[in-house]
Design an enzyme around this catalytic site. Sequence first.
Site, PDB file in Angstrom:
ATOM      1  N   HIS A   1      -7.142  -5.873   9.735  1.00  0.00           N
ATOM      2  CA  HIS A   1      -6.903  -5.535   8.327  1.00  0.00           C
ATOM      3  C   HIS A   1      -5.588  -6.142   7.830  1.00  0.00           C
ATOM      4  O   HIS A   1      -4.669  -6.388   8.600  1.00  0.00           O
ATOM      5  CB  HIS A   1      -6.973  -4.017   8.079  1.00  0.00           C
ATOM      6  CG  HIS A   1      -5.793  -3.217   8.547  1.00  0.00           C
ATOM      7  ND1 HIS A   1      -5.855  -1.856   8.711  1.00  0.00           N
ATOM      8  CD2 HIS A   1      -4.509  -3.552   8.875  1.00  0.00           C
ATOM      9  CE1 HIS A   1      -4.671  -1.412   9.099  1.00  0.00           C
ATOM     10  NE2 HIS A   1      -3.847  -2.414   9.212  1.00  0.00           N
TER      11      HIS A   1
ATOM     12  N   ASP B   1       0.822  -1.215   0.000  1.00  0.00           N
ATOM     13  CA  ASP B   1       0.000   0.000   0.000  1.00  0.00           C
ATOM     14  C   ASP B   1       0.856   1.266   0.000  1.00  0.00           C
ATOM     15  O   ASP B   1       2.077   1.210   0.217  1.00  0.00           O
ATOM     16  CB  ASP B   1      -0.979   0.003   1.193  1.00  0.00           C
ATOM     17  CG  ASP B   1      -0.345  -0.537   2.475  1.00  0.00           C
ATOM     18  OD1 ASP B   1       0.889  -0.449   2.616  1.00  0.00           O
ATOM     19  OD2 ASP B   1      -1.083  -1.048   3.323  1.00  0.00           O
TER      20      ASP B   1
ATOM     21  N   ASN C   1      -7.424  -4.233  14.034  1.00  0.00           N
ATOM     22  CA  ASN C   1      -8.804  -4.503  13.603  1.00  0.00           C
ATOM     23  C   ASN C   1      -8.885  -5.636  12.578  1.00  0.00           C
ATOM     24  O   ASN C   1      -9.920  -5.851  11.962  1.00  0.00           O
ATOM     25  CB  ASN C   1      -9.436  -3.229  13.018  1.00  0.00           C
ATOM     26  CG  ASN C   1      -8.724  -2.734  11.759  1.00  0.00           C
ATOM     27  OD1 ASN C   1      -7.769  -3.354  11.299  1.00  0.00           O
ATOM     28  ND2 ASN C   1      -9.189  -1.629  11.206  1.00  0.00           N
TER      29      ASN C   1
HETATM   30  P1  PGA Z   1       2.145  -2.378  12.553  1.00  0.00           P
HETATM   31  O1  PGA Z   1       1.019  -2.343  11.405  1.00  0.00           O
HETATM   32  O2  PGA Z   1       3.189  -3.330  12.060  1.00  0.00           O
HETATM   33  O3  PGA Z   1       2.645  -0.975  12.619  1.00  0.00           O
HETATM   34  O4  PGA Z   1       1.472  -2.841  13.785  1.00  0.00           O
HETATM   35  C1  PGA Z   1       0.545  -3.519  10.863  1.00  0.00           C
HETATM   36  C2  PGA Z   1      -0.626  -3.229   9.950  1.00  0.00           C
HETATM   37  O5  PGA Z   1      -1.388  -2.283  10.218  1.00  0.00           O
HETATM   38  O6  PGA Z   1      -0.808  -3.978   8.972  1.00  0.00           O
END
Ligand code: PGA
Length: 268
Positions: A139, A67, A137
């Site tokens: 995702h 992304d 959450n």
């Molecule tokens: P993080 O993010 O590694 O900063 O916890 C993971 C994500 O949101 O996919």
Amino acid sequence: MQVLIFDDKAAVANNAAELIKKLINTKPNANLGLATGSTPVDLYKQLIVKHKNKEVYFSQVSTFNLDEYYDIDENSINSYRYFMNEQLFNHIDIDPKNTFLPTCNRHQDPRQQGTMFEKKITELGGIDLQLLGIGGNGHIGFNEPSSSFASRTRIKSLAKQTIQDNSRLFTPQEPQPDMAMTMGIATIMEAKYVLLIATGKNKAQAIQEMVNGPLSASCPASILQMHQNAIIMVDNEAASLLDNKEYFTWVSQQNQEINDSYGYFPDL
Ligand code: PGA
């Protein structure tokens, strides 16, 4: 799903880096899907060490990131392009021309820009292994809860929780984007292998729902139950709410024997 549970986040990073090294040494021109966020930082550090130790080379590798923020200048310290350059690309022998992010600017139809990214993946023969983190959450990429399992690369409005989770990375002076371009769930599912890494207590609920919960758009990561080659690496904290922990540990020991004897990537 192969669920591998490790003592701590250092062990997750080491084992994930070792697996990616094995992938590239099996297929030196691999197409590697990459992720941003806090979780993969230690893994990228390990890959850099392995490269400096001459254990792995990236000169023929192509990368596809999950992304990128909508309409962000790639030189902005908040862009995922900047993150990838700083955390990995500038320290290894990858050709920057072979590193792709799903960029999206305001001057062109975002749908067309999504299609172009998908075409590039197809043109290079598909993603061999997609690295994933997971949001609190559930995702994957920026496929927020309620994203279609059939989704392709497209623009997404970020969930309030995601904006809040990521706010730590922005100073009050910097505008925090609330939209991003993300690989779709169907795009991720087409990768030959997926490797999801998660550490810490704040991921325990999402990991439990992904592994033990029903298949549901409310937990986008739960679709990985349907992936033929999904490898999940978690630390004890992220695994703390899982059912069947002992079973996963037992299975992973047996799998390792098979992998050590016959190779880790039979589908490449
Ligand atoms: P993080 O993010 O590694 O900063 O916890 C993971 C994500 O949101 O996919």
